[in-house]
Design a protein around this motif. Structure first.
Motif, PDB file in Angstrom:
ATOM      1  N   ARG A 138      -2.909  50.974  65.236  1.00 51.71           N
ATOM      2  CA  ARG A 138      -2.952  50.442  63.873  1.00 51.71           C
ATOM      3  C   ARG A 138      -2.116  49.168  63.750  1.00 51.71           C
ATOM      4  O   ARG A 138      -2.562  48.162  63.195  1.00 51.71           O
ATOM      5  N   VAL A 139      -0.901  49.217  64.270  1.00 52.97           N
ATOM      6  CA  VAL A 139      -0.023  48.049  64.187  1.00 52.97           C
ATOM      7  C   VAL A 139      -0.590  46.877  64.972  1.00 52.97           C
ATOM      8  O   VAL A 139      -0.564  45.724  64.505  1.00 52.97           O
ATOM      9  N   ASP A 140      -1.115  47.124  66.155  1.00 57.07           N
ATOM     10  CA  ASP A 140      -1.671  46.031  66.953  1.00 57.07           C
ATOM     11  C   ASP A 140      -2.939  45.466  66.331  1.00 57.07           C
ATOM     12  O   ASP A 140      -3.227  44.272  66.469  1.00 57.07           O
ATOM     13  N   SER A 141      -3.697  46.299  65.616  1.00 56.88           N
ATOM     14  CA  SER A 141      -4.860  45.798  64.877  1.00 56.88           C
ATOM     15  C   SER A 141      -4.407  44.871  63.759  1.00 56.88           C
ATOM     16  O   SER A 141      -4.989  43.798  63.526  1.00 56.88           O
ATOM     17  N   GLU A 142      -3.355  45.255  63.063  1.00 54.23           N
ATOM     18  CA  GLU A 142      -2.815  44.423  61.981  1.00 54.23           C
ATOM     19  C   GLU A 142      -2.243  43.126  62.541  1.00 54.23           C
ATOM     20  O   GLU A 142      -2.434  42.048  61.945  1.00 54.23           O
ATOM     21  N   LYS A 143      -1.562  43.222  63.669  1.00 51.27           N
ATOM     22  CA  LYS A 143      -1.005  42.024  64.307  1.00 51.27           C
ATOM     23  C   LYS A 143      -2.112  41.042  64.697  1.00 51.27           C
ATOM     24  O   LYS A 143      -2.000  39.835  64.471  1.00 51.27           O
ATOM     25  N   ARG A 144      -3.178  41.570  65.282  1.00 48.99           N
ATOM     26  CA  ARG A 144      -4.285  40.703  65.676  1.00 48.99           C
ATOM     27  C   ARG A 144      -4.944  40.073  64.458  1.00 48.99           C
ATOM     28  O   ARG A 144      -5.312  38.892  64.474  1.00 48.99           O
ATOM     29  N   GLU A 145      -5.080  40.844  63.375  1.00 47.00           N
ATOM     30  CA  GLU A 145      -5.670  40.297  62.152  1.00 47.00           C
ATOM     31  C   GLU A 145      -4.783  39.194  61.579  1.00 47.00           C
ATOM     32  O   GLU A 145      -5.276  38.165  61.109  1.00 47.00           O
ATOM     33  N   LEU A 146      -3.475  39.398  61.625  1.00 54.40           N
ATOM     34  CA  LEU A 146      -2.546  38.369  61.138  1.00 54.40           C
ATOM     35  C   LEU A 146      -2.666  37.109  61.988  1.00 54.40           C
ATOM     36  O   LEU A 146      -2.666  35.987  61.456  1.00 54.40           O
ATOM     37  N   ASP A 147      -2.777  37.262  63.292  1.00 55.07           N
ATOM     38  CA  ASP A 147      -2.924  36.113  64.189  1.00 55.07           C
ATOM     39  C   ASP A 147      -4.214  35.345  63.899  1.00 55.07           C
ATOM     40  O   ASP A 147      -4.275  34.127  64.098  1.00 55.07           O
ATOM     41  N   ARG A 148      -5.234  36.074  63.441  1.00 53.19           N
ATOM     42  CA  ARG A 148      -6.543  35.461  63.197  1.00 53.19           C
ATOM     43  C   ARG A 148      -6.571  34.639  61.906  1.00 53.19           C
ATOM     44  O   ARG A 148      -7.331  33.678  61.785  1.00 53.19           O
ATOM     45  N   ARG A 149      -5.754  35.018  60.947  1.00 55.16           N
ATOM     46  CA  ARG A 149      -5.794  34.361  59.642  1.00 55.16           C
ATOM     47  C   ARG A 149      -5.059  33.019  59.664  1.00 55.16           C
ATOM     48  O   ARG A 149      -4.261  32.744  60.558  1.00 55.16           O
ATOM     49  N   ARG A 150      -5.338  32.228  58.646  1.00 55.59           N
ATOM     50  CA  ARG A 150      -4.696  30.914  58.563  1.00 55.59           C
ATOM     51  C   ARG A 150      -3.182  31.085  58.494  1.00 55.59           C
ATOM     52  O   ARG A 150      -2.680  32.005  57.859  1.00 55.59           O
ATOM     53  N   PRO A 151      -2.434  30.197  59.127  1.00 58.29           N
ATOM     54  CA  PRO A 151      -0.971  30.325  59.069  1.00 58.29           C
ATOM     55  C   PRO A 151      -0.437  29.921  57.694  1.00 58.29           C
ATOM     56  O   PRO A 151      -1.092  29.207  56.936  1.00 58.29           O
ATOM     57  N   LEU A 152       0.738  30.413  57.390  1.00 57.13           N
ATOM     58  CA  LEU A 152       1.412  29.992  56.170  1.00 57.13           C
ATOM     59  C   LEU A 152       1.868  28.545  56.316  1.00 57.13           C
ATOM     60  O   LEU A 152       2.094  28.051  57.421  1.00 57.13           O
ATOM     61  N   THR A 153       2.001  27.865  55.190  1.00 55.83           N
ATOM     62  CA  THR A 153       2.552  26.509  55.234  1.00 55.83           C
ATOM     63  C   THR A 153       4.036  26.596  55.562  1.00 55.83           C
ATOM     64  O   THR A 153       4.661  27.652  55.364  1.00 55.83           O
ATOM     65  N   PRO A 154       4.635  25.513  56.044  1.00 54.25           N
ATOM     66  CA  PRO A 154       6.077  25.552  56.329  1.00 54.25           C
ATOM     67  C   PRO A 154       6.903  25.963  55.111  1.00 54.25           C
ATOM     68  O   PRO A 154       7.885  26.697  55.238  1.00 54.25           O
ATOM     69  N   GLY A 155       6.492  25.514  53.925  1.00 53.83           N
ATOM     70  CA  GLY A 155       7.216  25.870  52.709  1.00 53.83           C
ATOM     71  C   GLY A 155       7.103  27.345  52.387  1.00 53.83           C
ATOM     72  O   GLY A 155       8.092  27.990  51.995  1.00 53.83           O
ATOM     73  N   GLU A 156       5.902  27.893  52.538  1.00 56.81           N
ATOM     74  CA  GLU A 156       5.698  29.321  52.281  1.00 56.81           C
ATOM     75  C   GLU A 156       6.488  30.169  53.267  1.00 56.81           C
ATOM     76  O   GLU A 156       7.134  31.153  52.889  1.00 56.81           O
TER      77      GLU A 156
END
Length: 318
Positions: free
Chosen positions: A81-99
């Protein structure tokens, strides 16, 4: 779990079909249907022979992707479950430096408060925030102020080490400890030279002459390639570091910084073990040193990582 609904019921708009999920996740329709049937996708609704999949659903980790690791059965579900969430986070657009800076600022305050409070620091969360902004809190010890500032500086330094892809070394450990124990110039970054005991624990840390070889071995073992899953390996490293208790003071705070250093080096998010969870945290050490049971610490660390990933994904999908 798959829920079944009648066709005439109203359904939320944020659902996708099996075909849409298959296209998004780059797998076959058959694979998505199998995952739905097995209850591997959270929040799926079944309508007759069709499945409605939440648009924010995370693609379950394919067991074949983790086959390189020897994962005990007790950890398979939560690691996947955690590794699935990690991979999904890696797939999504990164946060801006300010965020990212805002999130890290808030995390630094909470993390500094909790890690110091576990060790007896009397600053509240709001007082910790003020101290890190440069405000002096009346009737609070100077040592509490210095501990907050030192922990903040150590965490920020740890982030620079991670961004520079620095490996774990004894020098890194001593440098982090030096920042944590900034108010103790004679003791910072120096292995203890006297025997110690840990209040309330059945485990007795090694004699001073054993610290250096045990720390050398601890770092070597951690850096060696292993078939142990990172979350299990990192949890054991934390248990072993605290068991050695290499410094006269500041071992807990330094150990939790190293825990996050290891998590971030492995691509995970840092975690903030709460002061209110301290009894469970201490019990995990006791289980390991009294019974050789690593599971309580693995579950605690992985549970916090699960929460951190879910919170970050919620921000990105809001």
């Amino acid at each position: 779990m798959v829920r079944t609904r009648k066709k005439n019921e109203n359904e939320p708009f944020q659902y996708m079909s099996v075909g849409e999920a298959a296209s998004l996740w780059k797998v076959s329709d058959r694979r998505v249907r199998y995952l739905c049937e097995q209850g591997k996708i959270e929040g799926v609704i079944r309508t007759g022979r069709n499945y409605k999949i939440p648009k924010g659903a995370i693609k379950p980790l394919d067991g074949r992707e983790s086959r390189w690791f020897n994962i005990p059965d007790a950890f398979k579900e939560i690691f996947n479950r955690v590794d699935s969430e990690k991979r999904e986070l890696d797939r999504r657009r990164p946060l801006t430096p300010g965020e990212l800076a805002r999130i890290r600022d808030d995390f630094t305050i909470s993390y500094t408060y909790n890690s110091n409070a576990i060790e007896g620091n009397t600053l509240t969360l709001s007082e910790t925030r003020l101290v890190l902004e440069g405000v002096t809190i009346d009737q609070k010890p100077l040592s509490d102020h210095l501990e907050a500032a030192g922990h903040r500086d150590a965490f920020q330094y740890m982030l620079t080490l991670v961004s520079g892809d620095n490996p774990l070394t004894e020098r890194v450990i001593k440098e982090l400890h030096s920042l944590v124990l900034i108010d103790r110039p004679q003791d910072k970054g120096v292995y203890r030279r006297i025997p110690v005991t840990i209040s309330g624990a059945s485990h007795t840390p090694p004699q001073p002459y054993l610290i250096e070889p045990q720390m050398e071995q601890l770092v070597a073992d951690f850096n060696n390639k292993s078939h142990v899953h990172p979350l299990e390996r990192i949890s054991k490293f934390h248990l072993d570091f605290e068991g050695i208790h290499p410094f006269i003071d500041g071992n807990g705070r330094t150990g939790r910084l190293l825990l996050n250093f290891a998590l971030m080096r492995a691509g995970y998010l840092p975690i903030d073990i709460k002061f209110t969870d301290r009894r469970r945290y201490y019990a995990a050490f006791e289980a390991y040193y009294a019974q050789g049971d690593i599971q309580p610490m693995v579950e605690l660390v992985t549970g916090y990582e699960d929460e951190a990933l879910k919170e970050r994904l919620a921000i990105l999908t809001s």
